[in-house]
Design a protein around this motif. Structure first.
Motif, PDB file in Angstrom:
ATOM      1  N   ASP A  31       0.615  -1.388   0.027  1.00  0.00           N
ATOM      2  CA  ASP A  31       0.089   0.232   0.051  1.00  0.00           C
ATOM      3  C   ASP A  31       0.880   1.385   0.085  1.00  0.00           C
ATOM      4  OD1 ASP A  31      -3.129   0.897   1.322  1.00  0.00           O
ATOM      5  OD2 ASP A  31      -1.664   2.229   1.347  1.00  0.00           O
ATOM      6  N   LEU A  32       0.803   2.364  -0.518  1.00  0.00           N
ATOM      7  CA  LEU A  32       1.057   3.405  -1.145  1.00  0.00           C
ATOM      8  C   LEU A  32       2.064   3.657   1.275  1.00  0.00           C
ATOM      9  CD1 LEU A  32       0.004   6.482  -2.918  1.00  0.00           C
ATOM     10  CD2 LEU A  32       1.824   4.432  -2.621  1.00  0.00           C
ATOM     11  N   LYS A  33       0.195   3.853   1.560  1.00  0.00           N
ATOM     12  CA  LYS A  33       0.534   4.237   2.910  1.00  0.00           C
ATOM     13  C   LYS A  33       0.934   3.042   3.561  1.00  0.00           C
ATOM     14  CE  LYS A  33      -3.063   7.319   3.089  1.00  0.00           C
ATOM     15  NZ  LYS A  33      -4.514   7.094   3.534  1.00  0.00           N
ATOM     16  N   ASP A  34       2.057   2.619   4.631  1.00  0.00           N
ATOM     17  CA  ASP A  34       3.435   2.162   5.734  1.00  0.00           C
ATOM     18  C   ASP A  34       1.822   1.454   6.264  1.00  0.00           C
ATOM     19  OD1 ASP A  34       4.999   0.623   4.759  1.00  0.00           O
ATOM     20  OD2 ASP A  34       6.320   1.349   6.740  1.00  0.00           O
ATOM     21  N   LYS A  35       1.201   2.441   7.004  1.00  0.00           N
ATOM     22  CA  LYS A  35       0.464   2.510   8.361  1.00  0.00           C
ATOM     23  C   LYS A  35      -0.378   1.335   7.768  1.00  0.00           C
ATOM     24  CE  LYS A  35      -0.985   5.236  11.852  1.00  0.00           C
ATOM     25  NZ  LYS A  35      -0.656   3.698  12.871  1.00  0.00           N
ATOM     26  N   ALA A  36      -0.976   1.162   6.895  1.00  0.00           N
ATOM     27  CA  ALA A  36      -2.081   0.639   5.912  1.00  0.00           C
ATOM     28  C   ALA A  36      -1.766  -1.265   6.415  1.00  0.00           C
ATOM     29  CB  ALA A  36      -2.730   1.354   4.832  1.00  0.00           C
ATOM     30  N   VAL A  37      -0.755  -1.229   6.079  1.00  0.00           N
ATOM     31  CA  VAL A  37      -0.477  -3.059   6.029  1.00  0.00           C
ATOM     32  C   VAL A  37       0.070  -3.407   7.017  1.00  0.00           C
ATOM     33  CG1 VAL A  37       0.659  -2.392   3.700  1.00  0.00           C
ATOM     34  CG2 VAL A  37       2.146  -2.151   5.295  1.00  0.00           C
ATOM     35  N   GLU A  38      -0.266  -2.711   8.248  1.00  0.00           N
ATOM     36  CA  GLU A  38       0.940  -3.079   9.454  1.00  0.00           C
ATOM     37  C   GLU A  38       0.260  -4.656  10.121  1.00  0.00           C
ATOM     38  OE1 GLU A  38       0.847   0.390  12.213  1.00  0.00           O
ATOM     39  OE2 GLU A  38       2.925   0.890  11.149  1.00  0.00           O
ATOM     40  N   ALA A  39      -1.616  -4.366  10.517  1.00  0.00           N
ATOM     41  CA  ALA A  39      -2.293  -5.672  10.362  1.00  0.00           C
ATOM     42  C   ALA A  39      -2.233  -6.677   9.485  1.00  0.00           C
ATOM     43  CB  ALA A  39      -3.940  -4.456  10.532  1.00  0.00           C
ATOM     44  N   LEU A  40      -1.908  -6.856   8.283  1.00  0.00           N
ATOM     45  CA  LEU A  40      -1.428  -7.762   7.297  1.00  0.00           C
ATOM     46  C   LEU A  40      -0.594  -8.369   7.894  1.00  0.00           C
ATOM     47  CD1 LEU A  40      -3.855  -6.595   4.667  1.00  0.00           C
ATOM     48  CD2 LEU A  40      -3.926  -8.564   6.096  1.00  0.00           C
ATOM     49  N   ALA A  41       1.140  -7.251   8.125  1.00  0.00           N
ATOM     50  CA  ALA A  41       2.086  -7.972   8.087  1.00  0.00           C
ATOM     51  C   ALA A  41       1.897  -8.625   9.336  1.00  0.00           C
ATOM     52  CB  ALA A  41       2.639  -6.846   8.044  1.00  0.00           C
TER      53      ALA A  41
END
Ligand code: NAD
Length: 301
Positions: free
Chosen positions: A32-42
């Motif tokens: 995702d362009l926003k790093d924060k948006a992938v945190e939960a999935l990571a």
């Protein structure tokens, strides 16, 4: 063995949809362009990458769940896009609510490199995304649809193959045309009832037992409007974009959409007044504003 899926766009819808792919056992790469948006999935076990190009080089199926067609074009066809990392035979599934003409153009560009494409937008909101109960409207080759059906079944319950590439995006826009119109007309009915001093909850209950009921009256008004929560997770800006797609199709096909065009202008003015990020059900507030009626959740006096 399950294919590795690359998921681009992990926002309000993308995150819960991708969670369901993980639960179904698909190896997942996310961007995702926003790093924060992938945190939960990571945290849940997905591998995070730093470009759409890197994502497609590590997966054979790429899903895009982005705001609108210009974002899909950038993520798929851009210099750091999916097209640069994908191999012939790979498949891109655009699950965003996109403009069908753009979808066909992207499909043609991918086809030059032997990359396949389906459009598979969804309906059912963030609750449907979380519960894996989305309705999915698919366009593209039958064979590609059959191949990808198990992936779609991990995210949705009712899956419709509607025709060639772009057919899914067309039907999704038409669905939201109906949905926005019922939202607006139910708002008008409620405002008139309020002016007569009738209690909004009772009015909605009665409509829901009558022939004027709709998904808006049965689900959206009790869940997001009457309690003043306005937290559906689907914005006025995104609804306006879908209405623009539907009415643009109407113009292109010379199919007059008198009601749809009017409702699109209503959403458009709400965006113009700074309401683009508000919940799409908050359109009632803009209509109330004209009518000088407020407090829809209070007993009529
Ligand atoms: P969102 O804004 O919450 O998420 C979109 C994500 O895409 C964001 O995290 C953003 O950073 C990312 N993004 C944008 N451009 C990008 C790019 N070039 N590369 C990588 N990431 C990029 O939007 P959403 O509510 O999840 O909606 C996504 C799509 O689904 C839209 O087309 C919308 O109309 C449709 N949709 C939404 C709902 C809903 O209830 N929210 C329901 C049905 C369909």
């Amino acid at each position: 063995m399950k294919p590795v899926i690359g998921f681009v766009g992990t926002g309000a819808m993308g995150t819960p949809m991708a969670q369901n792919l993980l639960k179904a056992g698909y190896p997942l790469v996310v961007y995702d362009l926003k790093d924060k948006a992938v945190e939960a999935l990571a945290k849940a076990g997905a591998e995070k990458v730093f470009s759409a190009r890197e994502l497609s080089s590590r997966s054979s199926v790429v899903i895009t769940m982005l705001p609108a067609s210009p974002d899909v074009e950038a993520a798929v066809l851009g210099s750091e896009g999916v097209i640069e990392g994908a191999r012939p035979g790979d498949i891109v599934i655009d699950m965003s609510s996109s403009y069908p003409t753009s979808t066909k153009m992207i499909c043609e560009q991918l086809a030059v490199r032997g990359i396949r494409m389906l459009d598979a937008p969804v309906s059912g909101g963030t609750n449907g995304a979380r519960d894996g109960t989305l309705a999915i409207m698919v366009g593209g080759a039958e064979k590609d649809y059959e191949e990808c059906r198990p992936i779609l079944e991990a995210m949705g319950q009712s899956i419709y193959h509607l025709g060639k590439i772009g057919a899914g995006h067309t039907v999704k826009a038409l669905n939201n045309l109906c949905s926005a119109c019922s939202m607006v007309i139910t708002s008008e009915a409620l405002i008139a009832a309020k002016r007569l001093g009738l209690a909004p909850e009772k009015v909605i209950d009665a409509i829901n037992s009558g022939t004027g009921r709709s998904w808006s009256s049965q689900f959206k008004f009790p869940t997001f409007v009457l309690n003043d929560k306005f937290n559906s997770g689907f914005s006025i800006g995104l609804m306006n974009k879908d209405l623009e797609i539907a009415t643009r199709l109407g113009r292109e096909l010379n199919v007059p959409m008198f009601v749809g065009a009017l409702v699109q202008q209503l959403y458009n003015q709400a965006v113009g007044r700074g309401g683009g990020d508000e919940c799409h059900t908050a359109i009632i507030k803009f209509i109330e504003d004209w009518h000088g009626v407020e407090e829809r959740n209070k007993e009529g006096g």
